[in-house]
Design an enzyme around this catalytic site. Structure first.
Site, PDB file in Angstrom:
ATOM      1  N   ASP A  30       0.861  -1.186   0.000  1.00  0.00           N
ATOM      2  CA  ASP A  30       0.000   0.000   0.000  1.00  0.00           C
ATOM      3  C   ASP A  30       0.900   1.238   0.000  1.00  0.00           C
ATOM      4  OD1 ASP A  30      -1.713   2.213   0.988  1.00  0.00           O
ATOM      5  OD2 ASP A  30      -3.200   0.623   1.233  1.00  0.00           O
ATOM      6  N   ILE A  31       0.552   2.171  -0.881  1.00  0.00           N
ATOM      7  CA  ILE A  31       1.400   3.363  -1.056  1.00  0.00           C
ATOM      8  C   ILE A  31       1.321   4.314   0.146  1.00  0.00           C
ATOM      9  CG2 ILE A  31      -0.246   4.898  -2.248  1.00  0.00           C
ATOM     10  CD1 ILE A  31       1.971   5.214  -4.434  1.00  0.00           C
ATOM     11  N   ASN A  86     -12.635  -3.103   3.163  1.00  0.00           N
ATOM     12  CA  ASN A  86     -13.663  -2.076   3.135  1.00  0.00           C
ATOM     13  C   ASN A  86     -14.559  -2.338   1.930  1.00  0.00           C
ATOM     14  OD1 ASN A  86     -12.393  -0.733   5.336  1.00  0.00           O
ATOM     15  ND2 ASN A  86     -10.920   0.166   3.903  1.00  0.00           N
ATOM     16  N   GLN A  93     -14.510   2.427   1.580  1.00  0.00           N
ATOM     17  CA  GLN A  93     -13.818   1.941   0.380  1.00  0.00           C
ATOM     18  C   GLN A  93     -13.533   3.119  -0.544  1.00  0.00           C
ATOM     19  OE1 GLN A  93     -15.846  -1.168  -1.843  1.00  0.00           O
ATOM     20  NE2 GLN A  93     -14.086  -1.494  -3.179  1.00  0.00           N
ATOM     21  N   HIS A  99     -10.426  -5.482  -2.652  1.00  0.00           N
ATOM     22  CA  HIS A  99      -9.074  -5.809  -2.194  1.00  0.00           C
ATOM     23  C   HIS A  99      -9.082  -6.057  -0.682  1.00  0.00           C
ATOM     24  CE1 HIS A  99      -9.694  -1.456  -2.020  1.00  0.00           C
ATOM     25  NE2 HIS A  99      -8.965  -1.477  -0.909  1.00  0.00           N
ATOM     26  N   HIS A 101      -6.742  -5.733   2.752  1.00  0.00           N
ATOM     27  CA  HIS A 101      -5.552  -5.138   3.365  1.00  0.00           C
ATOM     28  C   HIS A 101      -4.968  -6.148   4.349  1.00  0.00           C
ATOM     29  CE1 HIS A 101      -6.589  -0.780   2.461  1.00  0.00           C
ATOM     30  NE2 HIS A 101      -7.770  -1.344   2.282  1.00  0.00           N
TER      31      HIS A 101
HETATM   32  P1  AMP Z   1      -9.705   1.315   0.560  1.00  0.00           P
HETATM   33  O1  AMP Z   1     -10.098   2.458   1.424  1.00  0.00           O
HETATM   34  O2  AMP Z   1      -9.924  -0.013   1.203  1.00  0.00           O
HETATM   35  O3  AMP Z   1     -10.338   1.410  -0.829  1.00  0.00           O
HETATM   36  O4  AMP Z   1      -8.143   1.457   0.406  1.00  0.00           O
HETATM   37  C1  AMP Z   1      -7.474   1.762  -0.783  1.00  0.00           C
HETATM   38  C2  AMP Z   1      -5.994   1.711  -0.494  1.00  0.00           C
HETATM   39  O5  AMP Z   1      -5.297   1.768  -1.733  1.00  0.00           O
HETATM   40  C3  AMP Z   1      -5.483   2.897   0.340  1.00  0.00           C
HETATM   41  O6  AMP Z   1      -4.916   2.395   1.547  1.00  0.00           O
HETATM   42  C4  AMP Z   1      -4.425   3.543  -0.557  1.00  0.00           C
HETATM   43  O7  AMP Z   1      -3.308   3.974   0.155  1.00  0.00           O
HETATM   44  C5  AMP Z   1      -4.088   2.431  -1.532  1.00  0.00           C
HETATM   45  N1  AMP Z   1      -3.616   2.869  -2.836  1.00  0.00           N
HETATM   46  C6  AMP Z   1      -4.208   3.765  -3.656  1.00  0.00           C
HETATM   47  N2  AMP Z   1      -3.490   3.902  -4.796  1.00  0.00           N
HETATM   48  C7  AMP Z   1      -2.444   3.064  -4.680  1.00  0.00           C
HETATM   49  C8  AMP Z   1      -1.333   2.746  -5.523  1.00  0.00           C
HETATM   50  N3  AMP Z   1      -1.155   3.327  -6.710  1.00  0.00           N
HETATM   51  N4  AMP Z   1      -0.439   1.838  -5.099  1.00  0.00           N
HETATM   52  C9  AMP Z   1      -0.584   1.260  -3.894  1.00  0.00           C
HETATM   53  N5  AMP Z   1      -1.603   1.498  -3.056  1.00  0.00           N
HETATM   54  C10 AMP Z   1      -2.516   2.398  -3.441  1.00  0.00           C
END
Ligand code: AMP
Ligand code: ZN
Length: 136
Positions: A30-31, A86, A93, A99, A101
């Site tokens: 996760d970024i 989420n 979400q 996805h 985590h």
């Molecule tokens: P969610 O709230 O469950 O949809 O979480 C989405 C997650 O995706 C967040 O924790 C972001 O930090 C992560 N995210 C978004 N863009 C990227 C990316 N390009 N590479 C890695 N993680 C990402």
């Protein structure tokens, strides 16, 4: 899904710090991690939430989640981790591509994933139980 960031990562169109990939699933860091080593496990096919994922891909997803959680535990972690998924905007979400985590936990990391507790009153618990059971 042209505008989906996780589809783009799955297609190799944008970079990610991948830790695992096969025909169906990809996993990358996760970024914006909740803790260092926070991984996402993602079906390559675009599904919006858990409810949309095919049973086969769901099996792949959870088996791969176990594989990555184990790798995290053996590498930078210690066997403690939270799985978070989420589903839907109200649940937080942000990326509309399903996805899971995996968040490794470290002693004293001060990460707050615990919620405050509510109470059922009167027959509420029984009523809710019955409502849900009708749809299972
Ligand atoms: P969610 O709230 O469950 O949809 O979480 C989405 C997650 O995706 C967040 O924790 C972001 O930090 C992560 N995210 C978004 N863009 C990227 C990316 N390009 N590479 C890695 N993680 C990402
Ligand atoms: Zn997608």
């Amino acid at each position: 899904m042209e505008d989906c960031i996780f589809c783009k990562i799955a297609d190799g169109k944008i970079p990610a710090a991948k830790v695992y990939e096969d025909n169906n699933i990809i996993s990358f860091l996760d970024i914006m991690p909740a803790n260092k080593g926070h991984c996402l496990v993602v079906p390559k096919k675009h599904y919006e939430t858990l409810l949309d994922i095919s049973d086969d891909d769901l099996k792949n997803l959870i088996i791969t989640t176990k594989k990555i959680a184990k790798a995290l535990s053996l590498s930078i972690g210690n066997g403690s981790f939270n799985l978070v998924m989420n589903n839907g905007k109200v649940a937080g979400q942000l990326v509309d591509h399903a996805h899971i985590h995996i968040i490794p936990r470290f002693k004293g990391d001060r990460l707050r994933l615990k919620w405050s507790h509510k109470k059922y009153v009167n027959k509420q618990m029984k009523e809710i139980q019955e409502k849900i059971k009708k749809f299972v």
